[in-house]
Design an enzyme around this catalytic site. Structure first.
Site, PDB file in Angstrom:
ATOM      1  N   ALA A  87       0.128  -9.325   0.866  1.00 34.75           N
ATOM      2  CA  ALA A  87       0.283  -8.508   2.277  1.00 34.75           C
ATOM      3  C   ALA A  87       1.496  -7.664   2.474  1.00 34.75           C
ATOM      4  O   ALA A  87       1.443  -6.749   3.445  1.00 34.75           O
ATOM      5  CB  ALA A  87       0.228  -9.558   3.328  1.00 34.75           C
ATOM      6  N   ALA A  88       2.516  -7.799   1.946  1.00 37.45           N
ATOM      7  CA  ALA A  88       3.814  -7.086   2.325  1.00 37.45           C
ATOM      8  C   ALA A  88       3.686  -5.574   1.738  1.00 37.45           C
ATOM      9  O   ALA A  88       3.205  -5.575   0.800  1.00 37.45           O
ATOM     10  CB  ALA A  88       4.975  -7.589   1.605  1.00 37.45           C
ATOM     11  N   CYS A 108      -3.693   0.276  -6.002  1.00 37.35           N
ATOM     12  CA  CYS A 108      -3.385   1.878  -5.673  1.00 37.35           C
ATOM     13  C   CYS A 108      -3.154   2.484  -7.119  1.00 37.35           C
ATOM     14  O   CYS A 108      -2.053   2.856  -7.382  1.00 37.35           O
ATOM     15  CB  CYS A 108      -2.214   1.867  -4.682  1.00 37.35           C
ATOM     16  SG  CYS A 108      -0.895   1.107  -5.148  1.00 37.35           S
ATOM     17  N   ASP A 147      -5.308  -6.855  -1.763  1.00 34.18           N
ATOM     18  CA  ASP A 147      -4.629  -5.600  -2.293  1.00 34.18           C
ATOM     19  C   ASP A 147      -3.592  -5.928  -3.346  1.00 34.18           C
ATOM     20  O   ASP A 147      -2.430  -6.074  -3.171  1.00 34.18           O
ATOM     21  CB  ASP A 147      -4.094  -5.052  -0.921  1.00 34.18           C
ATOM     22  CG  ASP A 147      -3.296  -3.947  -1.266  1.00 34.18           C
ATOM     23  OD1 ASP A 147      -3.766  -2.866  -2.140  1.00 34.18           O
ATOM     24  OD2 ASP A 147      -2.280  -3.113  -0.273  1.00 34.18           O
ATOM     25  N   GLY A 199       1.210  -3.168   5.936  1.00 36.34           N
ATOM     26  CA  GLY A 199       0.473  -2.116   6.697  1.00 36.34           C
ATOM     27  C   GLY A 199      -1.127  -2.363   6.824  1.00 36.34           C
ATOM     28  O   GLY A 199      -1.406  -2.019   7.842  1.00 36.34           O
ATOM     29  N   ASP A 252       1.756 -17.864  -3.559  1.00 36.93           N
ATOM     30  CA  ASP A 252       0.994 -17.383  -4.739  1.00 36.93           C
ATOM     31  C   ASP A 252      -0.475 -17.384  -4.561  1.00 36.93           C
ATOM     32  O   ASP A 252      -0.999 -18.547  -4.751  1.00 36.93           O
ATOM     33  CB  ASP A 252       1.305 -17.826  -5.924  1.00 36.93           C
ATOM     34  CG  ASP A 252       1.170 -17.347  -7.125  1.00 36.93           C
ATOM     35  OD1 ASP A 252       0.023 -16.641  -7.138  1.00 36.93           O
ATOM     36  OD2 ASP A 252       1.549 -17.634  -8.377  1.00 36.93           O
TER      37      ASP A 252
HETATM   38  C1  LIG Z   1       0.027  -3.515  -3.306  1.00 38.86           C
HETATM   39  S1  LIG Z   1       1.078  -4.578  -2.400  1.00 38.86           S
HETATM   40  C2  LIG Z   1       0.468  -4.944  -0.984  1.00 38.86           C
HETATM   41  C3  LIG Z   1       0.709  -3.679   0.234  1.00 38.86           C
HETATM   42  C4  LIG Z   1       0.211  -4.150   1.532  1.00 38.86           C
HETATM   43  N1  LIG Z   1      -1.342  -4.810   1.250  1.00 38.86           N
HETATM   44  C5  LIG Z   1       0.061  -3.233   2.382  1.00 38.86           C
HETATM   45  O1  LIG Z   1      -1.024  -2.506   2.916  1.00 38.86           O
HETATM   46  O2  LIG Z   1       1.138  -3.070   3.044  1.00 38.86           O
HETATM   47  C6  LIG Z   1       1.133  -5.760  -3.445  1.00 38.86           C
HETATM   48  C7  LIG Z   1       1.830  -7.200  -2.793  1.00 38.86           C
HETATM   49  O3  LIG Z   1       1.340  -8.492  -3.562  1.00 38.86           O
HETATM   50  C8  LIG Z   1       2.753  -9.157  -3.781  1.00 38.86           C
HETATM   51  N2  LIG Z   1       2.216 -10.059  -4.669  1.00 38.86           N
HETATM   52  C9  LIG Z   1       2.351  -9.887  -6.252  1.00 38.86           C
HETATM   53  N3  LIG Z   1       1.620 -10.967  -6.715  1.00 38.86           N
HETATM   54  C10 LIG Z   1       1.298 -12.050  -5.744  1.00 38.86           C
HETATM   55  C11 LIG Z   1       0.607 -13.351  -5.925  1.00 38.86           C
HETATM   56  N4  LIG Z   1       0.360 -13.813  -6.805  1.00 38.86           N
HETATM   57  N5  LIG Z   1       0.322 -13.807  -4.599  1.00 38.86           N
HETATM   58  C12 LIG Z   1       0.543 -13.181  -3.355  1.00 38.86           C
HETATM   59  N6  LIG Z   1       1.376 -11.807  -3.062  1.00 38.86           N
HETATM   60  C13 LIG Z   1       1.667 -11.179  -4.556  1.00 38.86           C
HETATM   61  C14 LIG Z   1       3.820  -8.212  -4.248  1.00 38.86           C
HETATM   62  O4  LIG Z   1       5.081  -8.765  -3.976  1.00 38.86           O
HETATM   63  C15 LIG Z   1       3.495  -6.909  -3.170  1.00 38.86           C
HETATM   64  O5  LIG Z   1       4.166  -7.264  -2.099  1.00 38.86           O
END
Ligand SMILES: C[S@@+](CC[C@H](N)C(=O)[O-])C[C@H]1O[C@@H](n2cnc3c(N)ncnc32)[C@H](O)[C@@H]1O
Length: 442
Positions: free
Chosen positions: A268-269, A389, A336, A272, A318
Site C-alpha cells: 500500500a505505501a 509500474c 500493486d 495513493g 508481508d
Molecule cells: C508499487 S509500491 C505501492 C504503491 C502504492 N500502492 C501507491 O499507489 O501509493 C509497492 C509497495 O509494496 C511494498 N512491498 C514490497 N513487498 C511487499 C510484501 N511482500 N508485502 C507487502 N508490501 C510489500 C513496498 O515496500 C512498496 O511500498
C-alpha cells in the site's frame, strides 16, 4: 529552470553541493526518493530538479568530462561537474533558467565551499566555461545534437525494450528521459473535477482534464500546464487533491470499490491508491505494507485527505505470508506489486542507475509469491487486480499468463494489460481476475 520554485530560496551553490552529494548516494545504490526525503522542505524542490536533470544527462555530461579532463576526477568533483554541466546543457536547450555564467560562478563557489573539492575550483571554472561555449549554437545550429536514444538506460534495459517493443522502443526511452508533467487526482469527496479546476484558475494555475486512458474514463484527473509546488495547490493540506499519475488512477477505477466491501490493498505505501479507493466508496480497507518506514506515509496521506476512519486499518505485514491476517477473506484485492519501476523513470530517473538485470527474475519470484497468497485470501466471486509500474513483460503479461495457468478457478476479466508511458501517463501493467470457485485440491 527548476521543476518547481522554492518557498524559501536556497542559494544555487548550496543546491549544487547537495545535489552532487545526492548523485553520489544514487551511484552507491541508494534510492533518490529516500535521499530527497531527508532534505528540508525548502531544499527538496531545487535539489530534486538538479539531480533529475543530472541523471537524465549523465552520459552527455560524462562525454564532456572525458573530453576536457584527461584523468577522471574523484567522485565528489565528478558529481559537482555533472550537476553543473546538466544545468548548462538544459539551459541551452530550453533557453530558460540560469545564465551560463551564473551556473559557472555558483558551481565554482560550491567547489570552494567544501574542503575536499576546494583544490579543483580552477579546473571547475575552466571546464564549465568550455562547456558553456560548446553548447552555444553555431549560426543557429546546435553544436551538440540530442542523443537519438537517451543513454542513461543500461544496455540490458535497452535490449529488452528493443526486443519487446521493436517499433516504439526508442520513442519510449526518449519519452522517459523527459520531465514528467504534474497530474492531480481531485478528491471526489470534496470537489468535482470542474469545481477544482475553477479553484486552480482563481490562483492563476491553468489545467486541463485527462478524460480517458486505455479506454477507461478518468473523472478526477487534471493535467497542470506547468508544475507548481503542492503548497500552491488550493486546499492541498485540507485534502482537496493528490498528486498522482493518470496511469495510477486506473487502479481504483478498475477495482470499482462498493460500499461495505472488505478490500485489501496488499502493497500500500505511500497510500495513493488506498486513498483513491476510499474516495470512491465507504468500504473497509486494510492497507498492508512490508516496509515499516513507509507506513507513516500511508496514514499521513489518509489523514490529509480526511479518509483515515474506523473502516481503515494500516498494518505492517508481508503479503506473501499470513501472520498479519485475521482469516476473514476479502471481496477485492489490489496487488500493486513491488516491481522494477521501469515504467516510472520520468518521475524517478535514478531507477536505471539502480536496477540490475538479475533483479527482474528475482522480482518475478516475489510477485508470484504475493499473487499466490493473495488468491487464497480472496472470497468466491472476488476480484484481484494485479498492477505493476513496469514495462517489462516478465513482470506483466508473463505473470498474468502464469497465474491463469496455475489457477483453474481464475477467470481473466478485461483490463488494459500493458500501458506504455506517454506524455500524460507513466507505464503500468493491469490484469484483473475473478475467483470462480474453489480450486481443486491436489
Ligand atoms: C508499487 S509500491 C505501492 C504503491 C502504492 N500502492 C501507491 O499507489 O501509493 C509497492 C509497495 O509494496 C511494498 N512491498 C514490497 N513487498 C511487499 C510484501 N511482500 N508485502 C507487502 N508490501 C510489500 C513496498 O515496500 C512498496 O511500498
Amino acid at each position: 529552470m527548476t521543476d518547481q520554485k522554492t518557498p524559501r530560496s536556497l542559494p544555487l551553490s548550496n543546491a549544487i553541493t547537495i545535489a552532487a552529494q545526492a548523485i553520489g548516494e544514487v551511484i552507491e545504490g541508494r534510492s533518490l526518493t529516500e535521499v530527497l526525503d531527508q532534505l528540508d522542505a525548502h531544499e527538496k524542490p531545487i535539489v530534486q530538479s538538479l539531480t533529475f536533470d543530472a541523471l537524465r544527462k549523465w552520459v552527455r555530461s560524462h562525454e564532456y568530462i572525458k573530453q576536457l579532463i584527461p584523468k577522471t576526477p574523484p567522485p565528489e568533483v565528478e558529481h559537482l561537474l555533472s550537476v553543473a554541466i546538466a544545468l548548462i546543457v538544459q539551459g541551452s536547450a530550453d533557453g530558460k533558467g540560469y545564465a551560463a555564467h551564473t551556473i559557472v560562478d555558483q558551481a565554482v563557489r560550491a567547489c570552494d565551499e567544501y574542503e575536499p573539492t576546494r583544490y579543483a575550483k580552477g579546473m571547475m571554472n575552466a571546464v564549465l566555461r568550455k562547456v558553456s561555449l560548446m553548447v552555444q549554437p553555431v549560426e543557429g545550429v546546435k553544436h551538440y545534437p540530442p542523443d537519438p536514444v537517451p543513454m542513461f538506460f543500461p544496455p540490458w534495459w535497452r535490449a529488452s525494450l528493443k526486443k519487446n517493443y521493436p517499433k516504439v522502443w526508442q520513442a519510449l526511452l526518449i519519452q522517459q528521459a523527459l520531465r514528467a508533467p504534474l497530474i492531480l487526482r481531485v478528491n471526489a469527496r470534496q470537489h468535482t473535477r470542474e469545481q477544482y479546476q475553477a479553484l486552480l484558475s482563481q490562483e492563476g494555475i491553468t489545467s486541463k482534464p485527462i478524460e480517458e486512458l486505455a479506454g477507461i474514463e478518468l473523472n478526477s484527473a487534471l493535467l497542470l500546464n506547468s508544475p507548481v509546488p503542492v503548497a500552491k495547490l488550493p486546499g492541498f493540506y485540507s485534502g482537496s487533491v493528490s498528486v498522482q499519475d493518470a496511469g495510477a488512477q486506473l487502479a481504483a477505477l478498475l477495482l470499482g470499490p462498493q460500499p461495505g466491501e472488505r478490500i485489501l490493498d496488499a502493497c500500500a505505501a505511500p497510500g495513493g491508491k488506498t486513498a483513491h479507493l476510499l474516495e470512491l466508496a465507504d468500504c473497509e480497507v486494510i492497507a498492508l505494507e512490508l516496509d515499516g518506514g513507509r507506513l507513516g506515509k500511508i496514514s499521513g496521506n489518509l489523514d490529509r485527505l480526511h479518509l483515515y476512519t474506523d473502516s481503515v486499518r494500516v498494518i505492517r505485514g508481508d503479503a506473501s505470508k499470513t501472520a498479519w491476517w485475521d482469516g476473514k477473506p476479502f471481496d477485492k484485492i489490489l496487488l500493486d506489486s513491488p516491481c522494477s519501476a521501469s515504467g516510472i523513470v520520468a518521475r524517478h530517473p535514478d531507477i536505471p542507475f539502480l536496477r540490475r538485470e538479475a533483479d527482474i527474475l528475482a522480482l518475478q519470484q516475489r510477485q508470484r509469491a504475493i499473487l499466490t497468497q493473495a488468491w487464497k485470501m480472496l472470497n468466491l466471486e472476488g476480484l484481484l487486480l494485479y498492477v505493476t509500474c513496469s514495462v517489462f513483460p516478465e513482470e506483466g503479461e508473463e505473470q498474468a499468463i502464469w497465474f491463469a495457468a496455475e489457477h483453474s478457478n481464475a477467470l481473466r476479466l478485461v483490463a488494459p494489460g500493458q500501458i506504455l508511458p506517454t506524455e500524460v501517463n507513466d507505464g503500468f501493467y493491469y490484469a484483473l481476475f475473478k475467483k470462480m470457485g474453489h480450486e481443486p485440491t491436489h
